[in-house]
Structure formats: C-alpha cells, structure tokens
Design an enzyme around this catalytic site. Structure first.
Site, PDB file in Angstrom:
ATOM      1  N   SER A 179     -22.698  39.005  -2.020  1.00  0.00           N
ATOM      2  CA  SER A 179     -21.550  38.767  -1.149  1.00  0.00           C
ATOM      3  C   SER A 179     -21.813  37.508  -0.346  1.00  0.00           C
ATOM      4  O   SER A 179     -22.959  37.107  -0.168  1.00  0.00           O
ATOM      5  CB  SER A 179     -21.375  39.961  -0.207  1.00  0.00           C
ATOM      6  OG  SER A 179     -20.509  39.619   0.852  1.00  0.00           O
ATOM      7  N   TYR A 212     -24.220  46.093   5.941  1.00  0.00           N
ATOM      8  CA  TYR A 212     -23.655  45.538   4.710  1.00  0.00           C
ATOM      9  C   TYR A 212     -24.310  44.193   4.378  1.00  0.00           C
ATOM     10  O   TYR A 212     -24.780  43.969   3.254  1.00  0.00           O
ATOM     11  CB  TYR A 212     -22.145  45.374   4.866  1.00  0.00           C
ATOM     12  CG  TYR A 212     -21.452  44.853   3.623  1.00  0.00           C
ATOM     13  CD1 TYR A 212     -21.238  45.693   2.536  1.00  0.00           C
ATOM     14  CD2 TYR A 212     -21.033  43.530   3.543  1.00  0.00           C
ATOM     15  CE1 TYR A 212     -20.610  45.224   1.396  1.00  0.00           C
ATOM     16  CE2 TYR A 212     -20.409  43.051   2.398  1.00  0.00           C
ATOM     17  CZ  TYR A 212     -20.199  43.898   1.331  1.00  0.00           C
ATOM     18  OH  TYR A 212     -19.584  43.424   0.201  1.00  0.00           O
TER      19      TYR A 212
END
Lengths: 607, 274
Positions: free
Chosen positions: A469, A482
C-alpha cells in the site's frame, strides 16, 4: 582417431553389471544400423513403455546417464551412441552423416529394442534435430508414441521460419539474435578450422566449459570419446544444416510432441520452437530455466518432464499443469490470487483470465470466490475457488496441498488478501493488532512459504506479487496498525526479491494508493462509537469513490509488473507523490502524518 | 395520475420496440456493421408506423458494448465495427408512435456467449432491486448507489455512468406531434419536453435525470422513467432499458413480459445483495 569395434558384428545381448547402476541390470548390445554397428544400452523395467534417448553433439550416450537412471525406475530405457560417436562405428562413405542415414539408424534401433510397440523418443541437441527427420516422416508414425525435443529444432521448420521472418521483417530481432548464437555453425563449415581445433585439444576444454556455463561437474566417463565425437560430428553440420535450412521441405507430424526450450540456451533460442502449431498440431511447449545441457545440469527435472509426456500419452490424461503447455504460442500460466473474492484481487483474476491464464482463487468469502471462479471460467479458462483464511497456518497448508496437487504450481502468485483498519496506536487493541497482522503479514508469509517453495522447487521461474500500500511508506497517527502491516509487506517483498532472483522468480510490491474497493466498506475505524465509525466509514468511502480509480487499474498494473519485473509499483498519482516524498522529503510526510486525517474528513463531509 | 389507456399505448410501443430489437438481432450476421444494424432497426420501425424518435437507434458491438475505448460522445454513435462470432451486441432504440414514446435496450450475442448469459441473468437482480427500492421511497441517488454496490458485488463495473450526465434513468414525457427533426440523433420535440422537465425540476428541486449525484437526492417523481442499468465486464457489456411507472400508489415495471425476463432464472436482488 580409432574405431574400437569391428564392423558387422552381430547384434547380441551382453549382460553387464555396471557399478554406477543403482536400479538393476544394464544390458549392453550392438545393433546393426544403416551400414554401421551401433552401441546400445538398455535398462529399467521390462514390459514397461520404452523411452529411447538420443544424444547430441559433441556427446555420446553418456550424456543421458543420470536421466536414464531416473527414468529406469518406471520405464524400459534405451540409449545409444549415434554413428561416429561413443562406441558406435563411424561411416566411411561420403554423406555418411546425412539425416537420411541417421533416420535409418534410428529405425533399426527402435525395431530392435521395441519390436511391434511404439517408443517414446527423446532427443537432445543434434539427437533432437535428427529425430525430427524421423518424426516428420509418415512411415515412422507407427513406431513413435511421442517425441520430446530438447534444444534441437527441425531444420526444415527453422528454414520456413527464417523465410517468413525475412519476408515479413516482423521478427527480425529474434532471428538475428539466433544467428549470433549460431556462429559455430558457420565456423564448422570453414575448411580445416574445426577439425584442427578438435585435434589441437578442444575436447580438453569441454569439461571446463560445461562447468562454467552450466554448473556441470566433470565426469571422466563422459570424456573418454569426446575428441572423436567432436571430430566426426562436424559432418553433421556440413552435410545437413544449409541443405535443409536454405531449402526447407514442408514437414508435418501427428506424433504428440513436447518441446523443451531452456531460456538460457547459448546455442538454440526458445524463439526457434515457438509458433510451430501448424506443422505440429499435437504439441506442448515448455520454456524452462537453464542452459543448453539440461540433461546434465537438471537430470531429475528432465526425467520428470519426459515422465509427464509419457503419462499424458499412455494414460490419455494430463494434469492441468501439462495441459497448460499445449501449443507453442503465448505461454498459458497459472495465476493464484489470495483475496480473489472482491476488489483488487478479483479484478486481477479477471484481467489474467481475459488473457487466457488459468486462475486459482483463495478467499474467506466463499460466495464471492465462487462468483469470481464462475466468471473466470466464462472467459474461457480453468478456474478453481478455495475457502481459505490466509492468517491461519493450518487452513493455508491444507489449501496449498490441495491446490498444488490439483491445479499445479502457480506461475504467478498474487498475495493480495488484506484488511483495512483505521485508528491510532492507542486505539488499537492487541486483538486488533493480531487480526491485521494475521491477514496482512502472516497471510503473505504463509503464502510465500508454501507456494514460493513449490515454485522454487519446480525450477521454471515465475513471479510473486505482494499487495502492499502507499501507506507502507506514509507514516501517520491514523493508520498505525495498517501502515505497519503494509510496510512489513513491502519489506517482505523486497527481501523475497533478493532471495528468489537466482531462481528466476521475480517479486513486486504493489502500492495502489486511493482505490475504490470494498476494503473501505469493510475497514474497522477504531476508537469511535459505532455511529461515528459508520460516519467515518462513509466519509472514507466517499473520498475513495470521488477519487474514482477502480481496482481494474491496479489489476492492469499487476499484469505489467509481472511482465517487467518491477520491484515496487506505486499505482496512482498520490501513491507516486507519497513515495517521492518518503524518499526525498520525509519530514513533510511526518508533519502531515501527525495531523488527524480521518476526523477532518468526517467534519468536512458533514458540512 | 397516469391513465391506464395511455399506459397501454406506451406498453404497445415498448413491445413494438422490443420486437424490433429481437427480430433485427436475430437477423445480424458475421460482418454486419453497427451502422447497418441501426439502419435495419430504423427501417423496421418506420415500416410499422413509427413517425418520430426520442432518439435514433443505437447499436454497439463487441467491447463497445462495455463502452471500452470510447472517448468522445460522438464515439457512442453507430460505427463501422463489424460483428463476429461470439461477440456481444446491444441494440437500443426509442421510437415514438402517435406521440407515444418508448425507450428500450436489448442485449444479446452472435452465437453462444457464456459471459453475456450470466450478465443477463444478473441484470434481473437489478430489475428487482430498483423497483423494490423505488417502492420504498428511497431517494434516487441512494438507489443509484445500491445498483452500483450490487454490480460490484456481482463482479461488474457500472457503465451507465458513461451515459450523458451519467444517468441510470431519465424521464420519458409525452411528446406532441411535431415535424420530424433530430439533433445529433435525438428527436427535437423530445429534447424540448425534457428541457421543459428540467425547468420544472429546477423549481421543484427534482430532476428528470436519475444519477448518483446531489440532483437526485429525492424519491422518484411520478411519471414514466426509462431505466437502463448497464453492466460492463472485461470487453462485455449488457443492459436492459424499460419503462418504470411511478405513481402515488407506488412503482412497477410497465411490462413484465419482455425478452430479457422471459424464461430467465429470476434471482432476487435480496439474495445477491445479502
């Protein structure tokens, strides 16, 4: 040069126990070929299908030693020295090495070792080139059950290919590259040069050459007749190459053929075995890692590939991995995608399926995975769906065992399953940490361990994709868990890349950026009551939707990453900008990260 | 209130338009162009009394059914794209007969096409979902979002967002008898009546166009809506378009006996969306 055996000796069986054999007796005998006596070795199981191995130049049947021993566990395995090589006689007449003579020798050998029953022929280098002469001869069809060709094309096919190439100018590049690999073919046509080289001791350089370029350890036995093999075999080139390549005949065959094309072959490029479906309708083609002498460098694998072909023909069934090798056009791959029931994973499945690749889908959501499978199959490929929790070792192990056995080893492994989680470090409970790290980190570790290992063992290269990501390099207080999980994923990908490079397996980390996928709808927003969480979720969704980049954009980036073996792939503009800032202006990112993005979003959206 | 006689007239024009699409669809052969298909529809309908157009017939073949590779609005018009075996196609026409309009969309393929079969089945879930939500008085922007979510769940991309203004539906008003003139394929009287609706909409804060944006944050207004959910999937596109009757009593499809509803497995929206 000395010929050790008398011409015209009767074909008789001599049982000799050789110390190198580990699988039972080895029978050596001589068979009368087309005017020369040929030295034959038989071993393995009587009554089993016959596999006949034909060596190339400048080798003798000794080149097959390890492959033959392995295959003898299941088959009746025959090797022989072709005319002029090893312990076979050399012809004395002019044109004694023409393909017609070699083909008649082959027929005599087949009729002697497997009367009335077709054999599975395997040829390497010149052994393959001259076997093509027989395979494309209709009168040979009843004698042949299959043909596996390793690094030795049909000279007529090469001729046709060159004609169409130079006629169309389309593939001039590959053709010229092949020509540069064929320098020695031209050299062999010069008078005196090649014979002089062999007489002057070129043979002594061969073990070192094999060691250096192919990693093959020296072996005394292979070298005993090398100088004679090299000298006699020059005629193979002089009497056949230009004759066939410059005036190719239309040569077709209905015999099932497997082409094995090593990528790193210094003499025969895979280009030569591509696109010959018209001449060979029943063909499977396997582009493999390795150099020209794979029977020496990878005997176990060569034996396995031959075994797969024989099994395919004898049992009339083939495993899906072998079925994917059908045809000599674009390679059909197996693509495995975790998290394939929705979002980026699902679009990745569709994009690869649309290109004709087979798909394996793994996801917790069995209904979504099943739908992905159904749609992939409707695009015309084979697809299988598994219900898997990637964070659970046992679930992943069972999945890997089943899928590897039923679907084969993946060529492209997409470790994509991930969950979203927004919240500060102190809003994140231990259970939250375990959940996000379980899927986003352990899921990749399990996947890479199980499937990466299988890809490595198979030895045919491949590619691993890790969905990281842009958060992986964007520190901040709102995506603590995350971002940590994704930066771990990114580093895992980089480390794997370093480790798998020598296996021919590429690794890419994908950093999408803001993509409109279900992950935003399913993300946890920690440290808020359920009403606030719902509002935050809706705000995030609206932002992601407004950004308007769908998962298909990421799927296309993944396909490109596999083609180009890109290490790190930021997908959207913001992913690129953040990556740039993380490298050249990290303080800017740190400053921005200390601001609370999600609460601002919620506020601004409420207005 | 819309009177039943008038609805009957709309229903028969809609049936006529679908009959045209079915018959012209069955007549398409390998090599025929979009232009030719559109021309056949026009001739077929004009031979059966159609005297005006809400819009002239459209035809899309192959990946154009999913609006792939279309950049300018002019790319939507019928092109020289040729039909091939296994290719999906969409026929879309909006005839007006005696001042009564219909607007339909018909999806099929030349020969077997497993992807299109599946997409047509899946469209029926949208058909149920739309009428259910409109009946519940859900505002149109939310219905639009629900259709999007269902499409995504099914594995497709919303392609109606590619239509002018990105609409899922638009209102169909009665058109007065007027000289047959079209502007860029759209009938001038129909454009005028749509324009009047827009002006009316500005006053009442409603819109004759049904999109996902702020202008559609209101329940469906009474009247006839031509609803056209359009799904795209990697080179394949499928849609239907039919009239939804919205009245104070609720919403219902004008006709349930249409080519895409006949003999198809009706999967309820709730099952897929669950």
């Amino acid at each position: 040069m000395s010929t050790t055996t008398a011409r015209g000796s009767k074909a008789k069986s001599v049982v000799t126990e050789l110390p190198r054999s580990t699988v039972g007796p080895v029978f050596e005998r001589r068979v009368r070929g087309d005017g020369v006596s040929l030295a034959i070795t038989e071993r393995g199981r009587h009554g089993a299908p016959t596999v006949l191995l034909v060596h190339g130049y400048p080798d003798s049947q000794a080149v097959w030693e390890k492959v033959a021993r392995k295959l003898a566990e299941r088959y009746h395995v025959v090797t022989y020295d072709v005319r002029g090589a090893g312990r076979s006689e050399a012809p004395t007449e002019k044109n004694g090495y023409s393909l017609a003579h070699l083909s008649r020798d082959l027929r005599a050998v087949i009729e002697a070792v497997s009367p009335g029953k077709p054999v599975h022929l395997v040829g390497h280098d010149w052994g393959s080139i001259h076997s093509w002469e027989s395979v494309t001869d209709p009168s040979f069809e009843p004698l042949l059950a299959s043909f596996t060709s390793i690094s030795g094309p049909c000279l007529d096919h090469v001729g046709e290919k060159l004609r169409s190439t130079f006629g169309a100018h389309a593939e001039l590049g590959p053709a010229l590259r092949q020509a540069s690999k064929s320098w020695y073919v031209f050299a062999f046509h010069l008078p005196l040069l090649a014979p002089f080289a062999w007489r002057a001791g070129l043979a002594k350089a061969i073990p070192a050459l094999l060691g250096r370029s192919e990693g093959v350890p020296p072996n005394e036995e292979r070298e005993t007749t090398r100088a004679r093999d090299g000298l006699n075999g020059i005629a193979l080139y002089r009497e056949n190459i230009f004759q066939r390549v410059l005036s190719p005949r239309a040569r077709k065959t209905r015999v099932p053929v497997q082409m094995i094309a090593p990528e790193g072959d210094d003499y025969v490029s895979p280009w030569l075995s591509a696109d010959i479906d018209a001449q060979v309708p029943n063909v499977h083609r396997r582009v493999v890692r390795g150099g020209h002498w794979i029977p020496l460098s990878q005997p176990e694998r060569v034996a396995r590939w031959v075994d797969e072909m024989v099994t395919h023909v004898e049992k009339g069934e083939s495993n899906p991995a072998f079925a994917r090798l059908r045809g000599t056009g674009k390679r059909r791959k197996l693509v495995l995608v975790t998290g394939g029931a929705s979002g980026i994973g699902r679009e990745t499945c569709f994009t690869f399926a649309k290109q004709g690749h087979d798909i394996v889908i793994a996801d917790r959501d069995s209904e979504g995975a099943e739908r992905t499978r159904d749609l992939c199959e409707r695009l015309g490929v084979r697809a299988t769906a598994y219900t898997v929790d990637v964070s659970d070792e046992r679930s992943m192990t069972t999945f890997a065992e089943t899928s590897l056995a039923n679907d084969g080893v993946p060529d492209v492994l997409v470790l994509n399953a991930g969950i979203g989680m927004a919240g500060t470090f102190f809003d994140t409970s231990v259970a939250d940490w375990k959940r996000v790290l379980g899927v986003n980190v352990w899921g990749i570790i399990f996947g890479a361990r199980l499937f990466g290992q299988a890809m490595k063992d198979r030895g045919e290269g491949g590619h691993v994709i890790v969905t990281a990501s842009a958060a992986a390099y964007t520190p901040g207080k709102t995506l603590s868990a995350y971002a940590t999980s994704k930066s771990t994923a990114l580093m895992l990908a980089e480390c794997l890349r370093a480790e798998l490079a020598e296996e021919g397996i590429g690794v890419s980390a994908i950093c999408p950026g803001i993509i409109d996928t279900p992950i935003t709808r399913n993300s946890s927003f920690l440290g808020a009551d359920s009403a606030t969480e719902a509002a935050q979720r809706e705000a995030a969704q609206r932002l992601y939707r407004l950004r308007g980049v769908g998962p298909h954009v990421v799927a296309e980036a993944i396909v490109r990453a596999v083609e180009e073996n890109t290490p790190v792939v930021p997908v959207t503009v913001e992913a690129h900008v953040l990556r740039f800032l993380s490298r050249f202006a990290p303080d800017v990112l740190r400053k921005a990260g200390s601001m609370s993005l999600s609460s601002k979003l919620t506020k601004s959206e409420k207005v | 209130m819309i009177d039943e006689g008038l609805l009957g007239a709309h229903r028969s024009v809609q049936k006529l338009a679908y009959a045209c699409a079915e018959e012209v669809g069955a007549s398409l052969e390998v090599g025929v162009t979009e232009r030719e298909a559109a021309r056949r529809m026009r001739q077929w309908l004009e031979a059966r009394g159609v005297d005006d157009w809400f819009h002239l017939p459209f035809a899309w073949f192959g990946e154009r059914t999913a609006f792939e590779g279309l950049s300018s609005p002019l790319d939507f018009f019928p092109s020289d794209k040729k039909l091939a075996r296994g290719m999906p196609f969409i026929l879309d026409c909006a005839p007006v007969k005696n001042g009564v309009a219909a607007d339909i969309g018909f999806t099929s393929a030349l020969g077997p096409c497993p992807v299109i079969d599946k997409m047509k089945d899946d469209l029926l879930a949208h058909r149920s979902l739309i009428v259910d939500l409109v009946n519940q008085g859900v505002d149109l922007a939310r219905v639009y979002a629900a259709v999007d979510a269902l499409a995504e769940k099914q594995g497709y991309r919303n392609r109606h967002s590619k239509y002018p203004l990105g609409v899922l539906a638009h209102k169909v008003e009665l058109t007065k008898k007027a000289p047959r003139r079209t502007l860029l394929g759209f009938g001038l009287p129909s454009l005028r009546s749509l324009g009047e609706s827009v002006i009316h909409g500005v006053r009442t804060r409603t819109s004759p166009f049904w999109s996902g944006g702020a202008m559609s944050r209101h329940p469906a207004t009474p009247g006839l809506w031509a609803v056209e959910p359009h799904l795209g999937f990697h080179g394949y596109g499928a849609k239907f378009e039919e009239l939804l009757v919205v009245s104070e009593a609720g919403a219902r499809w004008l006709d349930d006996d249409l080519p895409h509803t006949r003999g198809r497995v009706t999967s309820r929206a709730s099952e897929v969306a669950a």
